[in-house]
Design an enzyme around this catalytic site. Structure first.
Site: not given
Ligand SMILES: CC(C)(COP(=O)(O)OP(=O)(O)OC[C@H]1O[C@@H](n2cnc3c(N)ncnc32)[C@H](O)[C@@H]1OP(=O)(O)O)[C@@H](O)C(=O)NCCC(=O)NCCS
Length: 336
Positions: A116, A263, A293
């Protein structure tokens, strides 16, 4: 004597195939509400089989627009820098494919592998070559074909809903006007977090036949892994630091930023930064809602759209900032 580089032309290309959150919910257990709330993304573009696109080909499409707008002939390009984490081939890199596809004599071509942060790392490379006077014109491309390597089942939903395909390009040239151009770039990495956001295989350590044998169905390491919350926490910290670093280097204040182009990792990350620095809506550009992204392509696509929409004018102070796998993070301050 040091020269200064400036961006002379910008272009982007995204595949025509729009994939909405609703479309994804037919492939995996997800829904529009979850994706929108957590990431701000409504749709993204995916290469479709038969549409003729690849990482290098999309890069070339973006580059042609940037070259035309820069009014610089392809044969005057002295160096190609190509940033991607999703190259067409394990080797050689996409840079040489661009050299061939654009039919640019035998100019050097190098690939940047900084995910990224790839576009800003590439911008820094281009800037250094122009500053020293070694090269006058550099073609810089960020392009990604994520859809070719994502797990589009419920198992991969935490990663796959976030990423999209596309390419952006910039032509950098020696600046004639005193002070106009790239003011500074700031690059960082911290490899201890390498596996928090990574694609382990295929690689020399995880080769395909071995993978299939060892992982018949479950936990296949040739799909990307992301520790989402860990990435989020580190991203907001490093984005903030590297923006401040760029401002301080140039004696600027947050209030001097005419446009911050972060980004496009996640709309929540951009909003966190905006609130932290108390920036107005018109000081921050986001288009992740439409494209997801796109990793190394996200900044040049956003920069091009902001420029096309007349949101960037001569003399504006533009700040680019990125964070991603590695971890790597970077910023650039530009006097447009
Ligand atoms: C990835 C991201 C959106 C996930 O959100 P979160 O609030 O951390 O969610 P979690 O990973 O804790 O998951 C919460 C629940 O949603 C579920 N889940 C994950 N992806 C899902 C999706 N696409 N749709 C529905 N549910 C989903 C998980 O399985 C979990 O279920 P559980 O509670 O039953 O175990 C978040 O962590 C994030 O934005 N991180 C930064 C990512 C990023 O910017 N990456 C690029 C870097 S350059």
């Amino acid at each position: 004597m040091l020269y200064q580089s400036k961006i002379a032309g910008l272009g982007y290309y995204v595949p025509e195939n729009v994939v909405t959150n609703e479309d994804l919910s037919k492939l995996m257990d997800t829904n529009d509400e979850w994706i929108t709330e957590r990431t701000g993304i409504k749709e993204r573009r995916h290469i479709k089989e038969g549409d003729g696109n690849s990482t290098a080909i999309m890069g070339v499409k973006a580059a042609k627009i940037a070259l035309e707008r820069a009014n610089i002939d392809k044969d005057d390009i002295d160096l190609i820098v190509f940033a991607t984490l999703s190259p067409d081939y394990y080797f050689p890199g996409c840079g040489v494919q661009v050299q061939e596809m654009l039919d640019i004599k035998t100019c050097p071509a190098l690939d940047v592998r900084n995910q990224c942060s790839g576009f800003i790392y590439g911008l820094s490379v281009a800037d250094q070559f122009i500053k020293t006077g070694m090269y006058k014109n550099v073609l810089l491309i960020g392009s990604e074909n994520h859809s070719g390597g994502l797990d589009m089942t419920t198992r991969g939903r935490g990663v796959s809903v976030i990423f999209g395909d596309g390419a952006g390009a910039a032509v950098l040239t020696r600046s004639n006007h005193n002070g106009q151009g790239i003011l500074s770039t700031h690059l960082h990495s911290e490899g201890k977090h390498a596996l928090e956001l990574a694609l382990k295989g295929p690689s020399t350590m995880h080769w395909v036949p071995e993978l299939i044998e060892e992982n018949p169905q479950e936990d296949i390491p040739y799909f990307p892994y992301m520790n989402g919350q860990y990435v989020f926490k580190n991203a907001v910290k490093r984005f903030s630091e590297v923006i401040i670093e760029g401002l301080q280097e140039n004696g600027l204040e947050v209030a001097d930023i005419d446009m911050l182009i972060p980004h496009q990792a996640n709309l929540r990350i951009s909003q966190f930064i905006q609130q932290k620095f108390k920036l107005k809506d018109e000081q921050v550009f986001n288009n992740i809602q439409k494209y997801g992204n796109t990793t190394a392509a996200s900044i040049p696509i956003a920069l091009t759209e902001a420029w096309e929409q007349g949101k960037i004018k001569d003399g504006d102070k533009i700040v680019l900032a990125a964070f991603g796998s590695g971890f790597t993070w970077a910023s650039a301050v530009i006097n447009w």
